[in-house]
Design an enzyme around this catalytic site. Structure first.
Site, PDB file in Angstrom:
ATOM      1  N   GLU A  73       0.826  -1.204   0.000  1.00  0.00           N
ATOM      2  CA  GLU A  73       0.000   0.000   0.000  1.00  0.00           C
ATOM      3  C   GLU A  73       0.863   1.259   0.000  1.00  0.00           C
ATOM      4  O   GLU A  73       2.031   1.235   0.348  1.00  0.00           O
ATOM      5  CB  GLU A  73      -0.935   0.018   1.211  1.00  0.00           C
ATOM      6  CG  GLU A  73      -0.333  -0.433   2.531  1.00  0.00           C
ATOM      7  CD  GLU A  73       0.843   0.391   3.025  1.00  0.00           C
ATOM      8  OE1 GLU A  73       0.798   1.629   2.901  1.00  0.00           O
ATOM      9  OE2 GLU A  73       1.826  -0.190   3.519  1.00  0.00           O
ATOM     10  N   GLU A  82       4.562  -0.400   1.198  1.00  0.00           N
ATOM     11  CA  GLU A  82       4.683  -0.646  -0.246  1.00  0.00           C
ATOM     12  C   GLU A  82       4.643  -2.126  -0.614  1.00  0.00           C
ATOM     13  O   GLU A  82       4.734  -2.478  -1.782  1.00  0.00           O
ATOM     14  CB  GLU A  82       5.988  -0.055  -0.817  1.00  0.00           C
ATOM     15  CG  GLU A  82       6.174   1.427  -0.607  1.00  0.00           C
ATOM     16  CD  GLU A  82       7.493   1.944  -1.177  1.00  0.00           C
ATOM     17  OE1 GLU A  82       8.230   1.147  -1.806  1.00  0.00           O
ATOM     18  OE2 GLU A  82       7.783   3.136  -0.995  1.00  0.00           O
TER      19      GLU A  82
END
Length: 337
Positions: free
Chosen positions: A163, A305
């Protein structure tokens, strides 16, 4: 084949009806593991990982050749309350960095031989501030779940979801607190590096959100009220992988909070997943403990991420390569006792 998500109940139903691992493949893999040219248990946890992976792929001698990494991005209305050290504009800038191959996750996915996809979810329209009302409507959370659901490549044989979303450790902490109980301070950390005053403010925001929305429904309702679009998309992707029997490596605190929403709906909802790492975000270890997940790595990462999950791909690849590539005692002509 994935069923269509017509509404939130169809999402819940798909998760409840999702198939389990192939027991014949589990048994076959365990039998093969016992015949490999090594002392029993000599490869430690790698052996368990290979057998677990074999069961979900329905193959006693599997290979990993098509891992997929998906990064979802979203913005949060609650950032207006000063919960992050960075402004929301950074989300858009980082999405561009992902798309141009310049982020850490790009390098880690490439190193692991994984394809990488990026999905930005309405970055110009942040979710609502959850201290004043639900973060998302039912239509909004369903749309986000669908984004994740549809993003999974059915031909992939391993999935990592990550994310990007400035402020998203705040909704992740609120979700964890609402699902697992305790005080807001137990679940709230410094995220991108807020100072002591910022941490106190962030903890206040989490406490207000949980006081307003806690106890109002199951994990999906908590996700709707306290989460974000990228968190919902991660949950949708993890659930789709469960239906497709694609093993998942969970990333950090935010990913684990998304996964916890699924675990609240159905027993065994996360049986197809392992924890890639334990991040430096203080409450991540507590969430993993609640989920019964022991991390593969603990390297002090706190980037998000999908970075920790992607880094762990090669651990799982190595486990499967040893299991499927090693010779048995009989094949090697080696005495086993």
């Amino acid at each position: 084949m994935l069923p269509e998500l017509k509404d939130l109940n169809s999402f819940r139903d798909a998760l409840l009806r999702a198939p389990g691992p192939d027991q014949d493949a589990v048994n076959g893999a365990a039998d093969r593991n016992g015949q490999l040219t090594k002392p029993p248990g000599a490869l430690g946890r790698l052996e368990d990982l290979a057998i677990w992976y074999a069961g979900w792929r329905g193959d006693a001698r599997p290979q990993i050749s098509a891992p997929q990494v998906i990064v979802f991005a979203g913005n949060h209305g609650v950032t207006a309350q000063g919960v992050s050290a960075f402004p929301p504009e950074v989300t858009v800038q980082m999405v561009m960095n992902f798309e141009h191959g310049g982020a850490a996750i790009n390098q880690l996915a490439k190193s692991a031989g994984a394809t990488m996809d990026v999905h930005a979810l309405e970055l110009d329209r942040p979710t609502a501030d959850f201290t004043a009302g639900p973060a998302m409507s039912e239509a909004e959370v369903l749309a986000a779940l669908r984004t994740g659901w549809d993003a999974v490549d059915a031909t992939a044989d391993l999935l990592v979801v990550g994310e990007m979303g400035i402020g998203n450790t705040t909704p992740a902490a609120a979700i964890a607190c609402a699902l697992f109980g305790g005080d807001a301070a137990d679940w709230t950390g410094r995220g991108t590096g807020v100072d002591d005053a910022g941490l106190a403010n962030k903890t206040r925001v989490v406490a207000e959100g949980v006081a307003l929305h806690g106890g109002t429904g199951d994990g999906i309702e908590i996700l709707r009220r306290l989460g974000g679009r990228e968190i919902a998309a991660m949950a949708g992707a993890i659930a789709a992988a469960r239906v497709l029997r694609i093993p998942v490596i969970l990333d950090g605190f935010i990913c684990s909070s998304a996964a916890a929403c699924l675990a609240d709906i159905a027993d065994g909802a996360l049986d197809h997943s392992v924890a890639g790492h334990q991040s430096a975000e203080g409450a991540h270890g507590a969430v993993l403990a609640k989920l019964g997940k022991r991390p593969l790595l603990n390297l002090g990462l706190r980037l998000g991420e999908g970075s920790g999950g992607a880094l762990a791909i090669n651990i799982l690849k190595s486990a499967v390569a040893c299991h499927s590539g090693m010779a048995t005692f009989a094949e090697a002509g080696v005495s086993d006792g």
